[in-house]
Design a protein around this motif. Structure first.
Motif, PDB file in Angstrom:
ATOM      1  N   SER A   1       0.809  -1.218   0.000  1.00 53.62           N
ATOM      2  CA  SER A   1       0.000   0.000   0.000  1.00 53.62           C
ATOM      3  C   SER A   1       0.845   1.272   0.000  1.00 53.62           C
ATOM      4  O   SER A   1       0.303   2.379  -0.041  1.00 53.62           O
ATOM      5  CB  SER A   1      -0.931   0.028   1.223  1.00 53.62           C
ATOM      6  N   GLU A   2       2.147   1.124   0.014  1.00 52.36           N
ATOM      7  CA  GLU A   2       3.031   2.289   0.140  1.00 52.36           C
ATOM      8  C   GLU A   2       2.860   3.270  -1.022  1.00 52.36           C
ATOM      9  O   GLU A   2       2.788   4.486  -0.823  1.00 52.36           O
ATOM     10  CB  GLU A   2       4.486   1.843   0.237  1.00 52.36           C
TER      11      GLU A   2
ATOM     12  N   ARG B   1      -1.339  11.074  -0.734  1.00 52.78           N
ATOM     13  CA  ARG B   1      -0.895  12.220   0.075  1.00 52.78           C
ATOM     14  C   ARG B   1      -0.409  13.362  -0.822  1.00 52.78           C
ATOM     15  O   ARG B   1      -0.658  14.536  -0.532  1.00 52.78           O
ATOM     16  CB  ARG B   1       0.203  11.790   1.044  1.00 52.78           C
ATOM     17  N   GLN B   2       0.271  13.031  -1.906  1.00 56.03           N
ATOM     18  CA  GLN B   2       0.711  14.062  -2.847  1.00 56.03           C
ATOM     19  C   GLN B   2      -0.485  14.797  -3.449  1.00 56.03           C
ATOM     20  O   GLN B   2      -0.441  16.016  -3.636  1.00 56.03           O
ATOM     21  CB  GLN B   2       1.550  13.432  -3.958  1.00 56.03           C
TER      22      GLN B   2
ATOM     23  N   LEU C   1      -9.122   7.828   0.837  1.00 53.64           N
ATOM     24  CA  LEU C   1      -9.923   8.908   0.272  1.00 53.64           C
ATOM     25  C   LEU C   1     -10.224   9.969   1.335  1.00 53.64           C
ATOM     26  O   LEU C   1     -10.069  11.172   1.099  1.00 53.64           O
ATOM     27  CB  LEU C   1     -11.236   8.364  -0.283  1.00 53.64           C
ATOM     28  N   MET C   2     -10.675   9.511   2.502  1.00 54.69           N
ATOM     29  CA  MET C   2     -11.021  10.446   3.566  1.00 54.69           C
ATOM     30  C   MET C   2      -9.790  11.194   4.078  1.00 54.69           C
ATOM     31  O   MET C   2      -9.838  12.397   4.347  1.00 54.69           O
ATOM     32  CB  MET C   2     -11.699   9.706   4.719  1.00 54.69           C
ATOM     33  N   ALA C   3      -8.676  10.481   4.200  1.00 55.31           N
ATOM     34  CA  ALA C   3      -7.437  11.125   4.641  1.00 55.31           C
ATOM     35  C   ALA C   3      -6.994  12.181   3.643  1.00 55.31           C
ATOM     36  O   ALA C   3      -6.533  13.273   4.022  1.00 55.31           O
ATOM     37  CB  ALA C   3      -6.338  10.071   4.825  1.00 55.31           C
ATOM     38  N   THR C   4      -7.159  11.883   2.356  1.00 54.61           N
ATOM     39  CA  THR C   4      -6.799  12.839   1.314  1.00 54.61           C
ATOM     40  C   THR C   4      -7.650  14.094   1.423  1.00 54.61           C
ATOM     41  O   THR C   4      -7.150  15.225   1.362  1.00 54.61           O
ATOM     42  CB  THR C   4      -6.982  12.206  -0.083  1.00 54.61           C
ATOM     43  N   GLY C   5      -8.960  13.915   1.596  1.00 57.87           N
ATOM     44  CA  GLY C   5      -9.844  15.064   1.724  1.00 57.87           C
ATOM     45  C   GLY C   5      -9.566  15.888   2.966  1.00 57.87           C
ATOM     46  O   GLY C   5      -9.566  17.123   2.922  1.00 57.87           O
TER      47      GLY C   5
END
Length: 248
Positions: free
Chosen positions: A32-33, A40-41, A67-71
Motif C-alpha cells: 500500500s506504500e 498524500r501528494q 480517500l477520507m485522509a486525502t480530503g
C-alpha cells in the motif's frame, strides 16, 4: 467510511469530515506504500504530474480510509468534496434539471473524491455526466481521486471515453495486508480501544485472521468486548472464546 442507509447518508461530504481517517493512522504495508504516498501528494497544493488518481483494491484494504485522509489533509489549504458512486447514480437518475443543480458543486471544487466506482458500470447516463465533470475539472487544473475494487482498465460495462479518462491519471493498487503489517495493525487497533494485546497473542492471531482490515478490526473489537465483559486482561483462552476458536 462505514456505509449508512441511503436515506441518511449525505450526497456530498464537505471536508474536514471523519477526523479518524488520517494518513498518520493508516498502517502502511509494502503493498500500500505507493497508494499512500501518491494519495498524500494529491492532497497537497504543490504541482504534480497527473490530475487524477484511481485507487484500486479488494474490500477492506483501506481505499475509503485513503480517500477520507486525502480530503481531510487537502481541506487545510483548498476545497474538497466526497461523493459515493451510489449517490452520484441516484442524483443523475433524478433528471437533468435536478442533477445539474445537485452536482454543480462537484465542478467547482479543488479536489473531488469519488468512492466505489465499480457501481458506475452499466449506467451510461451517469458515465456521460462524470465524463463532463472530469473534463471540466481537468480544464480548470483541479484534481480527482477515485476508488474502486477494479482497476480502471478492467472496469466492465464502462464507455471507452470514460475508462480512457481514468487511465490518463495514476493507478495505485492496494494488495493484501502482509504479516508484518498485520503485526503492527493488531496492537494499533487495540490501543485505539484502550486495550493491550500481548505480542504472543498477536503472533497467534497472525495464523488465524484473514488479511483484510475489516476482519482484523472485527476480531480486535470482539476481543475487546470479551475482555470488558470478563474484566480480564487479554489471554489466549479469552481470545479463543471471543473468536470461537477451538484449536490449541
Amino acid at each position: 467510511m462505514s456505509r449508512q442507509d441511503s436515506n441518511s447518508r449525505q450526497r456530498i461530504l464537505n471536508f474536514p469530515v471523519h477526523p479518524e481517517y488520517t494518513f498518520d493512522n493508516f498502517i502502511v504495508s509494502r503493498e500500500s506504500e505507493f497508494a499512500w504516498t501518491t494519495a498524500r501528494q494529491f492532497a497537497l497544493p504543490e504541482a504534480i504530474p497527473a490530475q487524477s488518481l484511481f485507487i484500486a483494491g479488494a474490500t477492506g484494504l483501506g481505499k475509503t480510509h485513503l480517500l477520507m485522509a486525502t480530503g481531510n489533509l487537502a481541506s487545510e489549504t483548498q476545497s474538497a468534496l466526497y461523493v459515493h458512486c451510489d449517490d452520484f447514480l441516484t442524483t443523475v437518475a433524478a433528471g437533468e434539471e435536478s442533477a445539474a443543480t445537485a452536482l454543480a458543486p462537484l465542478e467547482s471544487v479543488d479536489l473531488l473524491l469519488m468512492d466505489d466506482m465499480d457501481r458506475i458500470a452499466g449506467h451510461p447516463a451517469a458515465q456521460e455526466r462524470l465524463y463532463l465533470i472530469y473534463n471540466t475539472l481537468r480544464e480548470r487544473g483541479k484534481r480527482i481521486v477515485f476508488a474502486g475494487r477494479t482497476p480502471p482498465n478492467r472496469l466492465p460495462d464502462t464507455e471507452r471515453y470514460l475508462s480512457s479518462r481514468f487511465q490518463w491519471g495514476v493507478t495505485a493498487e492496494l494488495g493484501p495486508i502482509d504479516d508484518a503489517t498485520t503485526a503492527r495493525l493488531v496492537p494499533k487497533l487495540a490501543q485505539d480501544m484502550g486495550l493491550e494485546i500481548p505480542d504472543k497473542i498477536t503472533h497467534y492471531l497472525l495464523t488465524r485472521l484473514p488479511r483484510d482490515f475489516s476482519s482484523i478490526k472485527n476480531a480486535v473489537t470482539r476481543i475487546n468486548a470479551e475482555s470488558l465483559a470478563r474484566q480480564q486482561k487479554v489471554t489466549l483462552p479469552l481470545v479463543k472464546a471471543a473468536l470461537g476458536l477451538e484449536d490449541a
